[in-house]
Design an enzyme around this catalytic site. Structure first.
Site, PDB file in Angstrom:
ATOM      1  N   ARG A 126       0.781  -0.649  -0.195  1.00 23.82           N
ATOM      2  CA  ARG A 126       0.300   0.057   0.057  1.00 23.82           C
ATOM      3  C   ARG A 126       0.356   1.169   0.211  1.00 23.82           C
ATOM      4  NH1 ARG A 126      -5.176   0.752   4.253  1.00 23.82           N
ATOM      5  NH2 ARG A 126      -2.373   0.032   5.946  1.00 23.82           N
ATOM      6  N   ARG A 138       0.968   6.671   4.332  1.00 26.91           N
ATOM      7  CA  ARG A 138       0.347   5.970   5.780  1.00 26.91           C
ATOM      8  C   ARG A 138       1.935   6.089   6.617  1.00 26.91           C
ATOM      9  NH1 ARG A 138      -4.540   2.524   7.352  1.00 26.91           N
ATOM     10  NH2 ARG A 138      -3.247   2.093   9.236  1.00 26.91           N
ATOM     11  N   ARG A 149       2.882  -2.604  15.873  1.00 28.21           N
ATOM     12  CA  ARG A 149       1.827  -2.585  15.176  1.00 28.21           C
ATOM     13  C   ARG A 149       1.020  -4.365  15.538  1.00 28.21           C
ATOM     14  NH1 ARG A 149       0.974  -0.313   9.300  1.00 28.21           N
ATOM     15  NH2 ARG A 149      -1.822  -0.594   9.734  1.00 28.21           N
TER      16      ARG A 149
END
Ligand code: B4P
Length: 191
Positions: A126, A138, A149
């Site tokens: 992405r 991002r 994460r």
């Protein structure tokens, strides 16, 4: 109908929530999107949230529960999709209380299972695609933040699998297929 999409970062919760909004007219409540909005506000809270998210850590329960409380009190919908919320046991307890206060029920919790190496690949892809298209990348879509994460997910969010299983509300699906295959698996559960 109110449902939760549960799964590790990059499992496709946001992607599938978008499909459910299109097909069923449900309202998506994505805490990730709400926090990214707060981040862009330039307030002190927004700046603090931005730092935490960029590191890949979870934002405090207090802030996130506050955002959901406000939405549930102001938005009327035939059904909510909780996308990326709850992510801790405290958030899960709070959601139960908030829904009860509104006279609403939780109808299904769909856990999307995806292998860690695929998750990392998806978010790195992405980032690469966004950069190539000249779009914003991002701050947490990189291999370094993904390590944190994933650690946060296994430590703080994965206990929710047992929590909802014990309540008889958990349904697990394979999130490894193509986007339309995953959507079909969700449709098979929701009818
Ligand atoms: P989120 O915005 O919720 O993001 P996410 O979990 O990383 O992604 P999601 O599972 O929605 O995957 P997506 O569809 O985008 O959280 C970001 C951060 O916000 C958190 O780390 C935390 O700091 C904070 N936060 C949010 N909620 C919080 C809470 N409740 N408490 C505390 N902190 C909170 O898909 C990812 C990629 O995969 C996309 O590129 C997509 O196109 C691709 N993809 C999706 N499905 C695919 C498929 N089937 N096959 C191939 N690719 C696929």
């Amino acid at each position: 109908m109110n449902i939760i999409l549960l799964g590790p970062p990059g499992a496709g919760k946001g992607t599938q929530a978008g499909i459910l909004v299109e097909e069923r007219g449900m309202v998506q409540l994505s805490t990730g999107d709400m926090l990214r909005e707060a981040k862009g506000s330039g307030t002190e809270m927004g700046n603090r949230v931005a730092e935490v998210m960029a590191r890949g850590e979870l934002v405090t329960d207090e802030i996130v529960i506050g955002l959901i409380r406000e939405k549930l009190a102001t938005v009327k919908a035939a059904g909510f999709i909780f996308d990326g919320f709850p992510r801790t046991l405290a958030q899960a307890d709070a959601l139960g209380d908030l829904l009860a206060d509104e006279g609403q029920t939780l109808d299904a919790v769909i856990e999307m299972q995806v292998d860690d190496d695929v998750l990392v690949q998806r978010v790195v892809n992405r980032a690469t695609e966004a950069a190539a298209a000249g779009q914003p990348v991002r701050a947490d879509d990189n291999a370094e933040s993904m390590k944190v994460r994933l650690m946060e997910y296994y430590k703080k969010t994965s206990p929710l699998i047992g929590y909802y299983h014990a309540k008889g509300q958990l349904q697990s699906i394979d999130g490894l297929g193509q986007i339309d295959e995953v959507a079909a698996a969700i449709k098979a559960i929701l009818g």
